[in-house]
Enzyme design. Structure first.
Site, mmCIF file in Angstrom:
data_model
loop_
_atom_site.group_PDB
_atom_site.id
_atom_site.type_symbol
_atom_site.label_atom_id
_atom_site.label_comp_id
_atom_site.label_asym_id
_atom_site.label_seq_id
_atom_site.Cartn_x
_atom_site.Cartn_y
_atom_site.Cartn_z
ATOM 1 N N ARG A 132 0.813 -1.313 -0.241
ATOM 2 C CA ARG A 132 -0.113 -0.143 -0.031
ATOM 3 C C ARG A 132 0.761 1.325 -0.043
ATOM 4 N NH1 ARG A 132 -4.781 0.288 4.311
ATOM 5 N NH2 ARG A 132 -3.063 0.307 5.670
ATOM 6 N N ARG A 176 -1.972 -7.186 12.620
ATOM 7 C CA ARG A 176 -3.204 -6.591 12.529
ATOM 8 C C ARG A 176 -4.427 -7.579 12.242
ATOM 9 N NH1 ARG A 176 -2.856 -1.940 8.258
ATOM 10 N NH2 ARG A 176 -4.997 -1.301 8.904
#
Length: 217
Positions: A132, A176
């Protein structure tokens, strides 16, 4: 095509594409996009009692309580721009938050029409998260693999430089996902039991949009 299901919760692991799909849906339909981060910032900026309490907690390095966040959500979904429907993105994250959301909706005179779970394989999620890129100017999000900018390192929209956040490392991405499955995946069973859960497994954005709009029509 008009939507009949308009008050929605979007569920999905980090990297599942909830934010991107929300933006595309909002381009076609006048729904309000609601994230807990946006609500917290707005309440703090406005200096509301809840905002001041949240700010004090955050400055002390403490978590904002579920009850405090739920109260903010209740006030937000009662605002006029939610009359045409809303997407809750990032809330609820736990069963307790889901219960508080039910209470908040009742208090605001609204009902939840559906919970959309964007289910994506872990391998693809990790690829998305670690590839990302973020724009320093307009906060647009790109992905080196799936959605690269036209010019490397430069935002298509505003021309500002792109960068990768430190928390987009593989180790952080794995952590995460672990937190998501521990905290949030029980919501899948919770909303399945209530009959409100709809699962979308497509990964192509256009296909997701077609499936989503058909589901909400």
């Amino acid at each position: 095509m008009q939507l009949t299901k308009k008050n929605l919760v979007f569920l999905g692991a980090p990297g599942a594409g909830k934010g991107t799909i929300s933006k595309r849906l909002l381009e076609k339909y006048p729904l309000a996009h609601i994230s807990t981060g946006d609500i917290l910032r707005a309440e703090v900026a406005a200096g509301t009692p809840a905002g001041r309490e949240a700010e004090t907690l955050m400055k002390a390095g403490k978590l904002v309580s579920d009850e405090l966040v739920a109260g903010m959500v209740r006030r937000r979904i009662a605002e006029p721009d939610c009359d045409n429907g809303f997407i809750l993105d990032g809330f609820p994250r736990t069963i307790r938050q889901a219960e508080l959301l039910d209470e908040a909706l009742t208090g605001a005179g609204r009902t939840l029409d559906g919970v959309i779970y964007f289910k994506v394989d872990d391998e693809l999620l990790l690829k998305r998260l670690t590839a990302r890129l973020n724009c320093r100017g307009c906060d647009a999000i790109y992905n080196r693999i799936f959605m690269p900018p036209r010019t490397e390192g430069v935002c298509d929209k505003c021309g500002s430089p792109l960068y990768q956040r430190p928390d987009d490392s593989l180790e952080t991405a794995q952590s995460r996902l672990k937190v998501f499955y521990a905290q949030t995946s029980p919501l899948i069973e919770y909303y399945t039991t209530s009959g409100q859960l709809h699962t979308i497994t497509a990964t192509d954005q256009d296909e997701i949009m077609r499936e989503l709009v058909a589901l909400l029509a």
